[in-house]
Design an enzyme around this catalytic site. Sequence first.
Site, PDB file in Angstrom:
ATOM      1  N   HIS A 201      11.963  -5.447  65.748  1.00 58.61           N
ATOM      2  CA  HIS A 201      10.805  -5.909  64.981  1.00 58.61           C
ATOM      3  C   HIS A 201      10.682  -5.256  63.606  1.00 58.61           C
ATOM      4  O   HIS A 201       9.810  -5.615  62.822  1.00 58.61           O
ATOM      5  CB  HIS A 201       9.509  -5.746  65.784  1.00 58.61           C
ATOM      6  N   CYS A 326       2.291   4.552  64.675  1.00 53.90           N
ATOM      7  CA  CYS A 326       2.342   5.280  65.944  1.00 53.90           C
ATOM      8  C   CYS A 326       1.589   6.608  65.881  1.00 53.90           C
ATOM      9  O   CYS A 326       1.432   7.285  66.895  1.00 53.90           O
ATOM     10  CB  CYS A 326       3.793   5.524  66.344  1.00 53.90           C
TER      11      CYS A 326
END
Length: 382
Positions: A201, A326
């Site tokens: 991705h 993240c």
Amino acid sequence: MEKIFYLDNAATTKVFEEEFDLIKKINSDYFYNPSASYMPARKSKKILEEAREDIFNLLSADNGNLYFTSSATEANNTVFEGVHLRAGQVVLISASEHPSVYESAYRLSKKGIIVKEIPITKSGQVNKEELIKLLDSEVAIVSVIHVSNETGAVNDIKELCSIVKKFNSKIIFHSDGVQAFGKIKVNLNLLGVDLYTISAHKIYAPRGIAALYVKNCVTVDSLIVGGGQEKGFRSSTENVSGATAFAFAAKKVCKELEDNYDKVNKLKLELINHLRASKICDNFDCNLLSEGSPYILSLSFDGIKGEVLMNALEAFNIFVSTGSACSSKKAGNRVLESMGIKNSRVVGSIRISFSPYCEYDIEYISNSIENCVLRFLKNVKK
């Protein structure tokens, strides 16, 4: 429809239009479980293996295996959980690692394994001299990110791996290549790494598929057990359509790698030049300009929080980030702090990440940043 300027491509990318029909066809005509033994399933297996071979060849690797995983995070976790380590052994990671490496490594400390960080320079790259100092007979794994997801700093993996292997050829060398593959030249035969992580991705393929390269001489135990798929490396029904789309995107971006590199480098320099010519030229710094990937631009602004600027730019349909998605829920920025950047600049940092497949109005983006910063500074002075 209003124009949107998406500048968070280091977080994820838009899937290529051509992949939608490809994914639909796989899920419609070749939906069979590739682990089944009847003929249609064998065709699904063949398609899966062709995708694996395509990606493997693009990595210029001929001495190992490529295993599909659900994400780069899973692949990185597998590295640290799957390599046999005993209490007292040492794991070295760079101070600029992605959270999936950083936290996986430090989780090993609960088992008595010692984790040490290799310092990075002011330009965000691993300090080679410090790496050499940390090497000793107890070091079992060294993990160095290829391209920093925070700053775009590029590490010389070939040289770093050579340093480690000359000290002890049995030390396992891993590199997180998520922000490198498809954006800069990657030749695993030349790099010499034992393990290498890539993700779909980040290069215009769907989420839910990634891969880990494992050299033949390295043993990594399964993180997920059950059906024995991926040659026993990762049990789970294989994501055939995801792997096929991954291979399609990988072939496209690698074919266009040089042109894409030049295009985003031009965009990056154009934005910097616009900001330098603006009224806020004294209020921002580039945290890394040279020796970095052009795909990522880390900027710091004095007197304004990065999160505030990010939210303000959203009103202009400009989407940036304050760093890795993240670690977005955690205060500060561990990587920028490791570069020795002062706290006021760390707090005022944003990350801009370009795509060669998007159209950008750099003047509009620069003017919007300028307006937001000036408006905030004006309100502060009041």
